[in-house]
Design a protein around this motif. Sequence first.
Motif, PDB file in Angstrom:
ATOM      1  N   MET A   1      28.475 -18.647 -24.051  1.00  0.00           N
ATOM      2  CA  MET A   1      27.479 -20.434 -24.519  1.00  0.00           C
ATOM      3  C   MET A   1      28.112 -20.702 -22.615  1.00  0.00           C
ATOM      4  O   MET A   1      28.946 -20.810 -21.886  1.00  0.00           O
ATOM      5  N   GLU A   2      26.252 -20.450 -21.975  1.00  0.00           N
ATOM      6  CA  GLU A   2      26.563 -22.141 -20.447  1.00  0.00           C
ATOM      7  C   GLU A   2      26.794 -23.418 -20.933  1.00  0.00           C
ATOM      8  O   GLU A   2      26.040 -23.872 -21.936  1.00  0.00           O
ATOM      9  N   ILE A   3      27.891 -24.006 -20.164  1.00  0.00           N
ATOM     10  CA  ILE A   3      27.234 -25.118 -20.327  1.00  0.00           C
ATOM     11  C   ILE A   3      26.822 -26.071 -18.924  1.00  0.00           C
ATOM     12  O   ILE A   3      27.628 -25.525 -17.884  1.00  0.00           O
ATOM     13  N   SER A   4      26.740 -27.524 -19.238  1.00  0.00           N
ATOM     14  CA  SER A   4      26.154 -27.856 -17.326  1.00  0.00           C
ATOM     15  C   SER A   4      25.895 -29.364 -17.768  1.00  0.00           C
ATOM     16  O   SER A   4      25.302 -29.228 -18.535  1.00  0.00           O
ATOM     17  N   ASN A   5      26.489 -30.147 -16.855  1.00  0.00           N
ATOM     18  CA  ASN A   5      26.207 -31.519 -16.854  1.00  0.00           C
ATOM     19  C   ASN A   5      24.778 -31.616 -16.472  1.00  0.00           C
ATOM     20  O   ASN A   5      24.152 -32.406 -15.917  1.00  0.00           O
ATOM     21  N   LEU A   6      23.518 -30.677 -15.317  1.00  0.00           N
ATOM     22  CA  LEU A   6      22.937 -30.968 -15.114  1.00  0.00           C
ATOM     23  C   LEU A   6      21.411 -30.628 -16.535  1.00  0.00           C
ATOM     24  O   LEU A   6      22.211 -30.391 -17.639  1.00  0.00           O
ATOM     25  N   ASP A   7      20.084 -31.311 -16.510  1.00  0.00           N
ATOM     26  CA  ASP A   7      19.582 -30.961 -18.104  1.00  0.00           C
ATOM     27  C   ASP A   7      18.376 -30.075 -17.811  1.00  0.00           C
ATOM     28  O   ASP A   7      18.030 -30.042 -18.562  1.00  0.00           O
ATOM     29  N   SER A   8      19.654 -29.039 -16.960  1.00  0.00           N
ATOM     30  CA  SER A   8      18.671 -27.476 -16.777  1.00  0.00           C
ATOM     31  C   SER A   8      19.857 -26.635 -16.823  1.00  0.00           C
ATOM     32  O   SER A   8      20.669 -27.401 -15.743  1.00  0.00           O
ATOM     33  N   ILE A   9      19.351 -25.434 -16.788  1.00  0.00           N
ATOM     34  CA  ILE A   9      20.541 -24.451 -15.724  1.00  0.00           C
ATOM     35  C   ILE A   9      19.922 -23.375 -15.191  1.00  0.00           C
ATOM     36  O   ILE A   9      18.714 -22.908 -15.773  1.00  0.00           O
ATOM     37  N   PRO A  10      20.414 -23.842 -13.924  1.00  0.00           N
ATOM     38  CA  PRO A  10      19.667 -23.311 -12.869  1.00  0.00           C
ATOM     39  C   PRO A  10      19.166 -21.469 -13.072  1.00  0.00           C
ATOM     40  O   PRO A  10      19.990 -21.007 -13.088  1.00  0.00           O
ATOM     41  N   GLY A  11      18.156 -21.428 -12.965  1.00  0.00           N
ATOM     42  CA  GLY A  11      17.561 -19.607 -12.959  1.00  0.00           C
ATOM     43  C   GLY A  11      17.232 -19.613 -13.938  1.00  0.00           C
ATOM     44  O   GLY A  11      17.287 -18.482 -14.374  1.00  0.00           O
ATOM     45  N   LYS A  12      17.456 -20.049 -15.133  1.00  0.00           N
ATOM     46  CA  LYS A  12      17.233 -20.216 -16.957  1.00  0.00           C
ATOM     47  C   LYS A  12      15.951 -21.278 -17.116  1.00  0.00           C
ATOM     48  O   LYS A  12      15.545 -21.706 -16.214  1.00  0.00           O
ATOM     49  N   VAL A  13      15.300 -20.620 -18.135  1.00  0.00           N
ATOM     50  CA  VAL A  13      14.080 -21.450 -18.449  1.00  0.00           C
ATOM     51  C   VAL A  13      14.326 -21.996 -19.960  1.00  0.00           C
ATOM     52  O   VAL A  13      15.161 -20.551 -21.048  1.00  0.00           O
ATOM     53  N   ILE A  14      14.352 -22.951 -20.223  1.00  0.00           N
ATOM     54  CA  ILE A  14      14.538 -23.906 -21.772  1.00  0.00           C
ATOM     55  C   ILE A  14      13.358 -23.283 -22.739  1.00  0.00           C
ATOM     56  O   ILE A  14      12.489 -23.455 -21.945  1.00  0.00           O
ATOM     57  N   THR A  15      13.549 -22.026 -23.186  1.00  0.00           N
ATOM     58  CA  THR A  15      12.731 -21.591 -24.523  1.00  0.00           C
ATOM     59  C   THR A  15      12.707 -22.814 -26.126  1.00  0.00           C
ATOM     60  O   THR A  15      11.718 -22.979 -26.682  1.00  0.00           O
ATOM     61  N   ARG A  16      13.972 -22.917 -26.130  1.00  0.00           N
ATOM     62  CA  ARG A  16      14.435 -24.229 -26.858  1.00  0.00           C
ATOM     63  C   ARG A  16      15.075 -25.382 -27.656  1.00  0.00           C
ATOM     64  O   ARG A  16      15.969 -25.511 -26.485  1.00  0.00           O
ATOM     65  N   HIS A  17      14.675 -26.194 -27.838  1.00  0.00           N
ATOM     66  CA  HIS A  17      15.774 -27.397 -27.537  1.00  0.00           C
ATOM     67  C   HIS A  17      16.207 -27.902 -29.252  1.00  0.00           C
ATOM     68  O   HIS A  17      15.529 -28.240 -30.020  1.00  0.00           O
ATOM     69  N   LEU A  18      17.534 -27.913 -29.587  1.00  0.00           N
ATOM     70  CA  LEU A  18      17.821 -28.348 -30.680  1.00  0.00           C
ATOM     71  C   LEU A  18      18.353 -29.079 -31.153  1.00  0.00           C
ATOM     72  O   LEU A  18      19.153 -29.212 -31.876  1.00  0.00           O
ATOM     73  N   GLY A  19      18.555 -29.718 -30.543  1.00  0.00           N
ATOM     74  CA  GLY A  19      19.285 -31.449 -30.472  1.00  0.00           C
ATOM     75  C   GLY A  19      20.521 -31.712 -29.687  1.00  0.00           C
ATOM     76  O   GLY A  19      21.166 -30.815 -28.958  1.00  0.00           O
ATOM     77  N   LEU A  20      20.550 -33.400 -30.532  1.00  0.00           N
ATOM     78  CA  LEU A  20      22.665 -33.252 -30.079  1.00  0.00           C
ATOM     79  C   LEU A  20      23.313 -32.969 -30.552  1.00  0.00           C
ATOM     80  O   LEU A  20      22.939 -32.346 -31.149  1.00  0.00           O
ATOM     81  N   VAL A  21      25.134 -32.344 -30.247  1.00  0.00           N
ATOM     82  CA  VAL A  21      25.846 -31.763 -30.251  1.00  0.00           C
ATOM     83  C   VAL A  21      26.376 -32.775 -29.836  1.00  0.00           C
ATOM     84  O   VAL A  21      26.656 -33.491 -28.526  1.00  0.00           O
ATOM     85  N   GLN A  22      27.983 -32.602 -30.466  1.00  0.00           N
ATOM     86  CA  GLN A  22      29.051 -33.805 -30.555  1.00  0.00           C
ATOM     87  C   GLN A  22      30.516 -32.990 -30.928  1.00  0.00           C
ATOM     88  O   GLN A  22      30.506 -32.345 -32.192  1.00  0.00           O
ATOM     89  N   GLY A  23      31.478 -33.126 -30.348  1.00  0.00           N
ATOM     90  CA  GLY A  23      32.563 -33.159 -30.364  1.00  0.00           C
ATOM     91  C   GLY A  23      33.218 -34.430 -29.832  1.00  0.00           C
ATOM     92  O   GLY A  23      33.214 -34.597 -29.207  1.00  0.00           O
ATOM     93  N   SER A  24      34.807 -34.327 -30.439  1.00  0.00           N
ATOM     94  CA  SER A  24      35.430 -35.390 -30.779  1.00  0.00           C
ATOM     95  C   SER A  24      37.098 -35.156 -30.925  1.00  0.00           C
ATOM     96  O   SER A  24      36.924 -34.357 -32.118  1.00  0.00           O
ATOM     97  N   THR A  25      37.411 -35.259 -30.678  1.00  0.00           N
ATOM     98  CA  THR A  25      39.604 -35.817 -31.131  1.00  0.00           C
ATOM     99  C   THR A  25      40.421 -37.339 -30.787  1.00  0.00           C
ATOM    100  O   THR A  25      39.555 -38.094 -29.672  1.00  0.00           O
ATOM    101  N   VAL A  26      41.270 -37.612 -31.519  1.00  0.00           N
ATOM    102  CA  VAL A  26      41.576 -38.823 -31.751  1.00  0.00           C
ATOM    103  C   VAL A  26      43.224 -38.682 -31.365  1.00  0.00           C
ATOM    104  O   VAL A  26      43.337 -38.028 -32.461  1.00  0.00           O
TER     105      VAL A  26
END
Length: 104
Positions: A1-26
Amino acid sequence: MEISNLDSIPGKVITRHLGLVQGSTVRSKHVGKDIFAGLKNIVGGELKAYTELLNESRAEATERMLAQARAVGANAVVNVRFATSNIASGAAEVMAYGTAVVVQ
């Protein structure tokens, strides 16, 4: 799983947008660590127990976000951000969120 704070992954093409994901802890502060932190406040310096607590919290929130991304079929999460908020006296939430995508 690649993770980036950019709006893309350099050198890769986004083929599908699956929406917001989140995780939290208290997490709450340990009374002993809180007392030590109060003493450390007098002389100054890094509150290492709190630094460690926040690092663990960010890691847990990130892993939960990635688990949600895997569950919807993503192989990357872009635009990753972190947020914190106070939930109650001595307890804080750390949230990681981003956009789940499929990249090639």
